[in-house]
Write a protein that holds these residues in place. Structure first.
Motif, PDB file in Angstrom:
ATOM      1  N   ASP A 166       5.491   5.181   3.082  1.00 34.53           N
ATOM      2  CA  ASP A 166       6.104   6.211   2.234  1.00 34.53           C
ATOM      3  C   ASP A 166       5.287   7.491   2.267  1.00 34.53           C
ATOM      4  O   ASP A 166       5.834   8.591   2.340  1.00 34.53           O
ATOM      5  CB  ASP A 166       6.185   5.728   0.775  1.00 34.53           C
ATOM      6  N   ALA A 167       3.962   7.333   2.180  1.00 36.37           N
ATOM      7  CA  ALA A 167       3.102   8.511   2.184  1.00 36.37           C
ATOM      8  C   ALA A 167       3.245   9.249   3.518  1.00 36.37           C
ATOM      9  O   ALA A 167       3.329  10.479   3.551  1.00 36.37           O
ATOM     10  CB  ALA A 167       1.644   8.105   1.962  1.00 36.37           C
ATOM     11  N   ILE A 168       3.304   8.500   4.615  1.00 37.23           N
ATOM     12  CA  ILE A 168       3.331   9.146   5.929  1.00 37.23           C
ATOM     13  C   ILE A 168       4.669   9.842   6.175  1.00 37.23           C
ATOM     14  O   ILE A 168       4.714  10.948   6.700  1.00 37.23           O
ATOM     15  CB  ILE A 168       3.039   8.132   7.060  1.00 37.23           C
ATOM     16  N   ILE A 169       5.769   9.199   5.767  1.00 39.92           N
ATOM     17  CA  ILE A 169       7.058   9.812   6.132  1.00 39.92           C
ATOM     18  C   ILE A 169       7.391  11.025   5.255  1.00 39.92           C
ATOM     19  O   ILE A 169       8.382  11.698   5.492  1.00 39.92           O
ATOM     20  CB  ILE A 169       8.234   8.798   6.130  1.00 39.92           C
ATOM     21  N   ALA A 170       6.555  11.325   4.265  1.00 45.62           N
ATOM     22  CA  ALA A 170       6.737  12.585   3.534  1.00 45.62           C
ATOM     23  C   ALA A 170       6.061  13.744   4.272  1.00 45.62           C
ATOM     24  O   ALA A 170       6.145  14.883   3.847  1.00 45.62           O
ATOM     25  CB  ALA A 170       6.176  12.460   2.120  1.00 45.62           C
ATOM     26  N   GLN A 227       0.819  -1.212   0.000  1.00 49.34           N
ATOM     27  CA  GLN A 227       0.000   0.000   0.000  1.00 49.34           C
ATOM     28  C   GLN A 227       0.856   1.268   0.000  1.00 49.34           C
ATOM     29  O   GLN A 227       0.343   2.347  -0.209  1.00 49.34           O
ATOM     30  CB  GLN A 227      -0.913   0.006   1.236  1.00 49.34           C
ATOM     31  N   ARG A 228       2.145   1.102   0.287  1.00 50.11           N
ATOM     32  CA  ARG A 228       3.081   2.241   0.369  1.00 50.11           C
ATOM     33  C   ARG A 228       2.603   3.316   1.344  1.00 50.11           C
ATOM     34  O   ARG A 228       2.892   4.499   1.180  1.00 50.11           O
ATOM     35  CB  ARG A 228       3.305   2.846  -1.019  1.00 50.11           C
ATOM     36  N   THR A 229       1.860   2.871   2.349  1.00 50.19           N
ATOM     37  CA  THR A 229       1.342   3.825   3.334  1.00 50.19           C
ATOM     38  C   THR A 229       2.484   4.486   4.115  1.00 50.19           C
ATOM     39  O   THR A 229       2.426   5.676   4.405  1.00 50.19           O
ATOM     40  CB  THR A 229       0.383   3.107   4.304  1.00 50.19           C
ATOM     41  N   LEU A 242      13.923   2.211   4.783  1.00 49.00           N
ATOM     42  CA  LEU A 242      12.995   3.139   4.119  1.00 49.00           C
ATOM     43  C   LEU A 242      13.647   4.437   3.655  1.00 49.00           C
ATOM     44  O   LEU A 242      13.182   5.071   2.721  1.00 49.00           O
ATOM     45  CB  LEU A 242      11.828   3.467   5.055  1.00 49.00           C
TER      46      LEU A 242
END
Lengths: 303, 254
Positions: free
Chosen positions: B93-97, B89-91, B252
């Motif tokens: 990645d989305a959050i750490i941006a 889901q790459r969730t 990550l």
């Protein structure tokens, strides 16, 4: 004034160099197009701006803050629309925006207000309760843009924002991006679609093999590098070599692509007088950013 | 290494919201299954076994089932669950941006895994109490203990999640680590009759300490080695918590 300043940035992985001394100043309020073939280093560069990739050497500062010491503050200023869909599939449309607001510590009431606003901006105001599975590719892309705007960013970074969209959706996205830029948001637009860069960018940087090889407004890049028009020759079997030899003798600048020879800085057909080119196999057309791109980064396939 | 901030709560809230939406599909695994096991083992097997350590078999096995299903809850959440969020889901990645950093994401995942342990443990405890099995008011501490052991198993699971090459590797994690513990941590039978080597191995298995503590509170019988068990849980949690933070940043942020 530069809102993002990148100086002498080097990124080395174990066995290859992804960025090889990049310098770039992105001005407040401009739209900067970042072009380059696969593996040129575009994605690495934008990951660095958001602290998702540590620098091997050099400095990156955003809004006057150093990425090494102020990662969180910098991330709060930036909105990101990534290339790959990373919307939260366990949540619906509005759930995605409200949850994302929490990551920015936006109070719930304010988050609701902003969510409605950004959904309106991207034309999804009728779908707040939709599950992500019910959205088309274009709608998801627009939702990602909406999500990228939830923190009212000063800088919006977009990685291939219109890949896979139909022309209608693409033009809608472009229109929205132009509006954002006009409202003062700085845009960094990574793209492989030359038309998109020509359409939106105030300046275009072309990257190749970890370096920025040119940086200028798109129209200037075209005129400087390939002239206003290009001619395309489709040589018949056996005529290719003699044509190339003749062009070399006449000092015509050209590139050999698959099947075609493309010439630059040629103004009229006189340049090709006496060459063995069959009728209909010599065509003239206006030069585009794509010609510049192919000329500078090479026509060979990049793996 | 970098330490997490209070923002981990944002990730915990995200997982809570999703759970509140999807919980009906999870009930079978973490409520129905342990209760069936408790009743089948307790009443079925218990009729043949008779007394263990001076108590009814079902009273012996109930706290063990609480501890082991608390372990399963945290382990599934922070292996398959976290891996799906991270890789498919790459969730993450989305959050750490956003202003939430990797360490906050991992800490949020660990606290959420622990919350799942606590929920599972509490549900089984309530049913066991309804059957009149819990004898001591110390049993009120069991949700807290389930949370603590959840922190431990979530940290171990996320450390493993950070280093595996693909989702298939979790088969090894469950077959070689979780399942053996289920049988050799004193859940279903005391280990006194086993060879010395098995007893020693069992002693350091993380589940053994959890079973000891929860059983002590369930029955109200405290041996001095509960302090050792508590210390062991704290130590294992600390080591794997730090390991998961370091390894996940390395994975990550590249």
């Amino acid at each position: 004034m530069a809102v993002i300043s990148i100086s002498n940035v080097v990124k080395k992985y174990k066995d290859f160099v992804a960025l090889n001394g990049v310098n770039l100043e992105i001005k407040q309020g401009e739209c900067l197009g970042l072009l380059g073939p696969n593996g040129a280093g575009k994605t690495t560069l934008i990951r660095m701006i958001t602290g998702s990739s540590p620098l091997t050497e050099g400095e990156v500062s955003v809004g006057g803050m150093d990425i090494k010491t102020s990662e969180r503050q910098i991330k709060a200023l930036i909105g990101i629309v990534p290339q790959l869909d990373n919307l939260d599939p366990d949540l619906n449309v509005i759930g995605n925006l409200l949850t994302f607001s929490r990551y920015f510590n936006i109070p719930h009431k304010e988050a609701k207000k902003r969510s409605t606003e950004v959904l309106q901006l991207v034309g999804l105001e009728n779908r707040p309760k939709s599950n992500l599975g019910e959205l088309s590719g274009g709608m998801k892309r627009r939702l990602m843009i909406a999500r990228g705007l939830i923190n009212r960013p000063r800088i919006l970074i977009l990685d291939e924002p219109t890949v896979g969209l139909d022309p209608q959706a693409k033009h809608l996205v472009w229109h929205k991006l132009r509006e954002l830029r006009n409202s003062g948001v700085t845009l960094v637009l990574c793209t492989q679609v030359m038309e998109e860069a020509a359409e939106l960018a105030d300046r275009v940087a072309i990257m190749d093999k970890g370096s920025i090889i040119c940086l200028a407004p798109p129209a200037e890049l075209v005129v400087q590098n390939v002239g206003r028009t290009v001619w395309e020759i489709e040589p018949e079997d056996g005529h290719r070599e003699p044509i190339i030899k003749a062009l070399e003798q006449r000092r015509v600048e050209f590139d050999e692509g698959p099947g075609k020879i493309t010439t630059y800085h040629v103004n009229d057909a006189d340049a090709f007088k006496g060459l063995a080119i069959a009728t209909g196999k010599l065509k003239q057309r206006p030069a585009t950013l794509e010609d510049v791109f192919l000329k500078l980064t090479g026509r060979a396939l990049i793996e | 290494m970098k330490w997490p901030s209070w923002r981990f709560i944002r990730v915990w809230q995200r997982n809570r919201d999703v759970f509140l939406k999807l919980w009906p599909s999870e009930v079978t695994g973490f409520v129905v299954e342990p209760l069936v096991l408790l009743l089948a083992m307790g009443f079925g097997l218990g009729a043949y076994v008779g007394m263990v350590n001076g108590q009814e078999y079902i009273e012996f096995v109930a706290p063990g089932i609480i501890a082991s299903y608390a372990m399963f809850s945290a382990s599934f959440e922070c292996t398959y669950g976290s891996y799906l969020r991270m890789s498919y889901q790459r969730t993450f990645d989305a959050i750490i941006a956003t202003p939430v950093n990797v360490e906050d994401v991992i800490t949020g995942e660990i606290f959420w895994g622990a919350t799942r342990s606590m929920l599972t443990g509490t549900v089984i405890l309530i049913v066991a109490t309804a059957f009149g099995l819990a004898e001591s008011s110390w049993a009120l501490l069991i949700p807290l203990l389930a949370f603590l052991q959840g922190l431990m198993f979530s940290s171990i699971a996320l450390t493993f999640t950070a280093i595996i090459p693909s989702i298939h590797s979790f088969n090894h994690y469950f077959s070689l680590f979780i399942s053996p513990m289920f049988f050799f941590s004193g859940v279903f039978f005391p280990l006194d009759s086993f060879p010395d080597i098995v007893q020693r191995l069992s002693w350091i298995a993380p589940l053994t300490s959890a079973v000891k503590l929860i059983r002590a509170c369930f029955n109200g019988e405290f041996h001095p080695d509960i302090w050792l068990a508590l210390g062991l849980i704290a130590l294992i949690t600390l080591v794997f918590f730090v390991a998961s933070l370091v390894l996940m940043r390395r994975k990550l942020i590249v």
